[in-house]
Scaffold this motif. Structure first.
Motif, short mmCIF file in Angstrom:
data_model
loop_
_atom_site.label_atom_id
_atom_site.label_comp_id
_atom_site.label_asym_id
_atom_site.label_seq_id
_atom_site.Cartn_x
_atom_site.Cartn_y
_atom_site.Cartn_z
N GLY A 1 0.80 -1.23 0.00
CA GLY A 1 0.00 0.00 0.00
C GLY A 1 0.82 1.27 0.00
N MET A 2 2.14 1.15 0.16
CA MET A 2 3.00 2.33 0.15
C MET A 2 3.31 2.70 -1.30
N PRO A 3 3.41 4.00 -1.61
CA PRO A 3 3.72 4.41 -2.99
C PRO A 3 5.11 3.93 -3.40
N SER A 4 5.22 3.55 -4.67
CA SER A 4 6.50 3.07 -5.19
C SER A 4 6.59 3.42 -6.66
N ALA A 5 7.79 3.68 -7.14
CA ALA A 5 8.00 3.96 -8.56
C ALA A 5 7.96 2.67 -9.37
N CYS A 6 8.06 1.55 -8.70
CA CYS A 6 8.07 0.25 -9.37
C CYS A 6 6.64 -0.27 -9.51
N ALA A 7 6.31 -0.69 -10.71
CA ALA A 7 4.97 -1.22 -10.95
C ALA A 7 4.98 -2.74 -11.13
N GLY A 8 6.12 -3.37 -10.88
CA GLY A 8 6.26 -4.79 -11.13
C GLY A 8 5.77 -5.67 -10.00
N ASP A 9 5.86 -6.97 -10.25
CA ASP A 9 5.52 -7.96 -9.23
C ASP A 9 6.65 -8.12 -8.22
N LEU A 10 7.86 -7.83 -8.66
CA LEU A 10 9.03 -7.85 -7.79
C LEU A 10 9.85 -6.60 -8.09
N CYS A 11 10.12 -5.83 -7.06
CA CYS A 11 10.91 -4.60 -7.22
C CYS A 11 12.18 -4.76 -6.40
N VAL A 12 13.30 -4.55 -7.04
CA VAL A 12 14.60 -4.66 -6.36
C VAL A 12 15.28 -3.31 -6.43
N THR A 13 15.66 -2.79 -5.27
CA THR A 13 16.37 -1.52 -5.20
C THR A 13 17.63 -1.73 -4.39
N VAL A 14 18.75 -1.26 -4.94
CA VAL A 14 20.04 -1.38 -4.27
C VAL A 14 20.69 0.00 -4.28
N HIS A 15 21.13 0.44 -3.10
CA HIS A 15 21.91 1.68 -2.98
C HIS A 15 23.24 1.30 -2.34
N ARG A 16 24.31 1.49 -3.08
CA ARG A 16 25.65 1.14 -2.58
C ARG A 16 26.42 2.40 -2.25
N ASP A 17 27.22 2.33 -1.22
CA ASP A 17 28.02 3.46 -0.76
C ASP A 17 29.13 3.72 -1.77
N PRO A 18 29.13 4.89 -2.43
CA PRO A 18 30.17 5.17 -3.42
C PRO A 18 31.57 5.25 -2.83
N MET A 19 31.67 5.45 -1.51
CA MET A 19 32.98 5.56 -0.87
C MET A 19 33.52 4.21 -0.38
N ALA A 20 32.69 3.19 -0.39
CA ALA A 20 33.11 1.87 0.09
C ALA A 20 34.10 1.24 -0.89
N GLU A 21 35.10 0.58 -0.35
CA GLU A 21 36.11 -0.07 -1.19
C GLU A 21 35.51 -1.19 -2.03
N THR A 22 34.41 -1.77 -1.57
CA THR A 22 33.80 -2.89 -2.29
C THR A 22 32.90 -2.42 -3.43
N THR A 23 32.58 -1.13 -3.47
CA THR A 23 31.70 -0.62 -4.53
C THR A 23 32.51 -0.35 -5.79
N LYS A 24 32.12 -1.01 -6.84
CA LYS A 24 32.73 -0.79 -8.15
C LYS A 24 31.58 -0.67 -9.13
N GLY A 25 31.59 0.35 -9.95
CA GLY A 25 30.50 0.51 -10.92
C GLY A 25 29.33 1.26 -10.33
N ALA A 26 28.16 0.64 -10.42
CA ALA A 26 26.91 1.31 -10.06
C ALA A 26 26.75 1.53 -8.57
N TYR A 27 26.20 2.71 -8.24
CA TYR A 27 25.84 3.03 -6.85
C TYR A 27 24.37 2.73 -6.61
N ASP A 28 23.56 2.96 -7.63
CA ASP A 28 22.12 2.74 -7.52
C ASP A 28 21.68 1.78 -8.62
N ILE A 29 20.92 0.76 -8.22
CA ILE A 29 20.47 -0.28 -9.14
C ILE A 29 18.98 -0.50 -8.90
N GLY A 30 18.24 -0.62 -9.97
CA GLY A 30 16.81 -0.91 -9.84
C GLY A 30 16.38 -1.98 -10.82
#
Length: 143
Positions: free
Chosen positions: A94-123
């Protein structure tokens, strides 16, 4: 013969430059890329049984990718769990979401973390169909 080759090369270069400038004037900064490249930007692999994959890259200095593909619904949970264990919990019903799918996956990675390579935000916006197919819409950015 050498002059003909040089002139031919210059004409080809000029034609490519005009197309490139025209696309920038329209504001179209997208470039078709392989979905393998797009998904690797999110430190993942394209699902083994993905089909009808179409992806594009946007941006010059900062990068972002968008794409779509089909995959068997039975493979979705295993693939998502393997590559996106850091996904956010699903929104409350019931909460608003930009995702209209049956499964919504959102990932926010810390751009300063040593393990982050490439994308910071993934949907991922994944819709399931009665025939057992999953329609995946993917996006990722490094800004």
């Amino acid at each position: 013969m050498l002059i003909l080759v040089i002139v031919s090369g210059l004409v080809t270069f000029a034609a490519c430059s005009v197309v490139n400038v025209a696309s920038r004037l329209r504001g179209d900064m997208s470039t078709d890329v392989s979905c393998k490249e797009a998904v690797e930007f999110a430190m993942a692999e394209l699902p083994d049984r993905a089909s009808h994959a179409k992806c594009e890259s946007h941006g010059v200095m900062d990068r972002s990718y968008r794409g779509t593909w089909l995959m068997p619904q039975a493979d979705v949970e295993t693939w998502v769990t393997r590559y996106f264990p850091d996904r956010e919990p699903p929104s409350a019903t019931g909460m608003p979401s930009a995702c209209a799918g049956d499964l919504c996956v959102t990932v926010h990675r810390d751009p300063m973390a040593e393990t982050t390579k490439g994308a910071y935000d993934i949907g991922l916006d994944i819709r399931f169909t009665p025939d057992g197919t999953a329609h995946v819409s993917y996006s990722s950015t490094d800004y």
